[in-house]
Design a protein around this motif. Sequence first.
Motif, mmCIF file in Angstrom:
data_model
loop_
_atom_site.group_PDB
_atom_site.id
_atom_site.type_symbol
_atom_site.label_atom_id
_atom_site.label_comp_id
_atom_site.label_asym_id
_atom_site.label_seq_id
_atom_site.Cartn_x
_atom_site.Cartn_y
_atom_site.Cartn_z
ATOM 1 N N THR A 1 -48.759 59.230 -71.168
ATOM 2 C CA THR A 1 -49.461 58.117 -70.531
ATOM 3 C C THR A 1 -50.475 58.551 -69.483
ATOM 4 O O THR A 1 -51.136 57.715 -68.882
ATOM 5 C CB THR A 1 -48.457 57.127 -69.879
ATOM 6 O OG1 THR A 1 -47.638 57.841 -68.951
ATOM 7 C CG2 THR A 1 -47.597 56.449 -70.934
ATOM 8 N N GLY A 2 -50.592 59.871 -69.244
ATOM 9 C CA GLY A 2 -51.624 60.369 -68.347
ATOM 10 C C GLY A 2 -51.162 60.718 -66.948
ATOM 11 O O GLY A 2 -51.992 60.907 -66.050
ATOM 12 N N LYS A 3 -49.861 60.826 -66.717
ATOM 13 C CA LYS A 3 -49.350 61.147 -65.377
ATOM 14 C C LYS A 3 -49.867 62.495 -64.890
ATOM 15 O O LYS A 3 -50.370 62.607 -63.777
ATOM 16 C CB LYS A 3 -47.815 61.172 -65.388
ATOM 17 C CG LYS A 3 -47.141 59.887 -65.796
ATOM 18 C CD LYS A 3 -45.631 60.058 -65.888
ATOM 19 C CE LYS A 3 -45.177 61.097 -66.880
ATOM 20 N NZ LYS A 3 -45.389 60.793 -68.279
ATOM 21 N N THR A 4 -49.738 63.516 -65.727
ATOM 22 C CA THR A 4 -50.163 64.860 -65.339
ATOM 23 C C THR A 4 -51.670 64.910 -65.150
ATOM 24 O O THR A 4 -52.165 65.507 -64.192
ATOM 25 C CB THR A 4 -49.691 65.892 -66.379
ATOM 26 O OG1 THR A 4 -48.269 65.819 -66.485
ATOM 27 C CG2 THR A 4 -50.097 67.297 -65.993
ATOM 28 N N THR A 5 -52.402 64.282 -66.047
ATOM 29 C CA THR A 5 -53.863 64.253 -65.936
ATOM 30 C C THR A 5 -54.286 63.585 -64.635
ATOM 31 O O THR A 5 -55.144 64.102 -63.908
ATOM 32 C CB THR A 5 -54.477 63.518 -67.147
ATOM 33 O OG1 THR A 5 -54.112 64.213 -68.338
ATOM 34 C CG2 THR A 5 -55.985 63.431 -67.040
ATOM 35 N N LEU A 6 -53.680 62.450 -64.325
ATOM 36 C CA LEU A 6 -53.991 61.749 -63.077
ATOM 37 C C LEU A 6 -53.718 62.645 -61.878
ATOM 38 O O LEU A 6 -54.561 62.790 -60.990
ATOM 39 C CB LEU A 6 -53.167 60.464 -62.957
ATOM 40 C CG LEU A 6 -53.220 59.757 -61.602
ATOM 41 C CD1 LEU A 6 -54.615 59.242 -61.305
ATOM 42 C CD2 LEU A 6 -52.213 58.620 -61.552
ATOM 43 N N ALA A 7 -52.553 63.270 -61.852
ATOM 44 C CA ALA A 7 -52.186 64.107 -60.710
ATOM 45 C C ALA A 7 -53.112 65.312 -60.577
ATOM 46 O O ALA A 7 -53.587 65.616 -59.482
ATOM 47 C CB ALA A 7 -50.735 64.560 -60.837
ATOM 48 N N LEU A 8 -53.371 66.012 -61.682
ATOM 49 C CA LEU A 8 -54.228 67.202 -61.622
ATOM 50 C C LEU A 8 -55.659 66.856 -61.218
ATOM 51 O O LEU A 8 -56.258 67.529 -60.386
ATOM 52 C CB LEU A 8 -54.219 67.942 -62.960
ATOM 53 C CG LEU A 8 -52.945 68.710 -63.300
ATOM 54 C CD1 LEU A 8 -53.012 69.235 -64.734
ATOM 55 C CD2 LEU A 8 -52.718 69.851 -62.328
ATOM 56 N N GLN A 9 -56.208 65.816 -61.828
ATOM 57 C CA GLN A 9 -57.580 65.441 -61.499
ATOM 58 C C GLN A 9 -57.692 64.946 -60.061
ATOM 59 O O GLN A 9 -58.678 65.223 -59.378
ATOM 60 C CB GLN A 9 -58.112 64.405 -62.487
ATOM 61 C CG GLN A 9 -58.375 65.004 -63.844
ATOM 62 C CD GLN A 9 -58.930 63.996 -64.840
ATOM 63 O OE1 GLN A 9 -59.018 62.797 -64.572
ATOM 64 N NE2 GLN A 9 -59.314 64.483 -66.014
ATOM 65 N N SER A 10 -56.679 64.246 -59.588
ATOM 66 C CA SER A 10 -56.683 63.790 -58.195
ATOM 67 C C SER A 10 -56.577 64.977 -57.245
ATOM 68 O O SER A 10 -57.292 65.045 -56.241
ATOM 69 C CB SER A 10 -55.528 62.818 -57.941
ATOM 70 O OG SER A 10 -55.717 61.641 -58.686
ATOM 71 N N GLN A 11 -55.686 65.926 -57.573
ATOM 72 C CA GLN A 11 -55.566 67.137 -56.753
ATOM 73 C C GLN A 11 -56.901 67.860 -56.664
ATOM 74 O O GLN A 11 -57.321 68.277 -55.591
ATOM 75 C CB GLN A 11 -54.541 68.094 -57.369
ATOM 76 C CG GLN A 11 -53.150 67.936 -56.895
ATOM 77 C CD GLN A 11 -52.298 69.112 -57.344
ATOM 78 O OE1 GLN A 11 -52.202 69.414 -58.527
ATOM 79 N NE2 GLN A 11 -51.674 69.769 -56.396
ATOM 80 N N LEU A 12 -57.541 68.017 -57.806
ATOM 81 C CA LEU A 12 -58.815 68.730 -57.855
ATOM 82 C C LEU A 12 -59.876 68.015 -57.023
ATOM 83 O O LEU A 12 -60.579 68.638 -56.230
ATOM 84 C CB LEU A 12 -59.272 68.882 -59.305
ATOM 85 C CG LEU A 12 -60.580 69.617 -59.518
ATOM 86 C CD1 LEU A 12 -60.494 71.039 -58.977
ATOM 87 C CD2 LEU A 12 -60.922 69.636 -61.001
ATOM 88 N N LYS A 13 -59.973 66.716 -57.190
ATOM 89 C CA LYS A 13 -60.972 65.934 -56.452
ATOM 90 C C LYS A 13 -60.732 66.047 -54.945
ATOM 91 O O LYS A 13 -61.659 66.289 -54.171
ATOM 92 C CB LYS A 13 -60.909 64.464 -56.905
ATOM 93 C CG LYS A 13 -61.845 63.535 -56.183
ATOM 94 C CD LYS A 13 -63.259 63.724 -56.613
ATOM 95 C CE LYS A 13 -64.132 62.648 -56.013
ATOM 96 N NZ LYS A 13 -65.510 62.805 -56.324
ATOM 97 N N MET A 14 -59.491 65.888 -54.533
ATOM 98 C CA MET A 14 -59.181 65.958 -53.099
ATOM 99 C C MET A 14 -59.427 67.360 -52.550
ATOM 100 O O MET A 14 -59.934 67.524 -51.446
ATOM 101 C CB MET A 14 -57.735 65.529 -52.846
ATOM 102 C CG MET A 14 -57.516 64.043 -53.088
ATOM 103 S SD MET A 14 -55.839 63.464 -52.674
ATOM 104 C CE MET A 14 -54.835 64.282 -53.892
#
Length: 162
Positions: free
Chosen positions: A71-84
């Motif tokens: 459902t995209g949990k890992t993608t959301l977390a990784l992309q958010s980490q990267l952006k921040m």
Amino acid sequence: MDSVHKVLEFNPLLEEDNGDLSEVAAESLNKYRRKKSGEYVFVRTGFVTLDSWMNGEWPAETMLLGGEPGTGKTTLALQSQLKMAKQDLTRSTMINLEMTKDLLLDRLAADIAEVNFSDILTATLTDEEEARYEKALNYIPTLPIDIVSARGKNVSWIISKI
């Protein structure tokens, strides 16, 4: 009124939190003033809807993302980490209960290098893509990002470590 206060007094639920709000109120006012002056930096996740919902601010707390596989949990977390990490130099830690650290790192590198993750898994990147992938892998350790693979563990284990 003092007698009512005495009757209602109780010991703090947590040793480190006595329930007093005066310090928190002062911190909230200070934070508001920093936002108003432009001194406060909002942390953006890179997801417009999520940023709008959270008012551009991630609390300095533990967050647990849960949901069905795929459902995209890992993608959301990784992309958010990267952006921040890239925009605000905000340190974050991901503890993943399912994937190995190398797979998580490869997913992050694929995003940075703008290559297909499955092409990394099958080693079918073009020479140009491979160069970008290698550059991304060398770049990631310089970011304020921590990734922990806790395969086989559960949420209780994570909470005990925190």
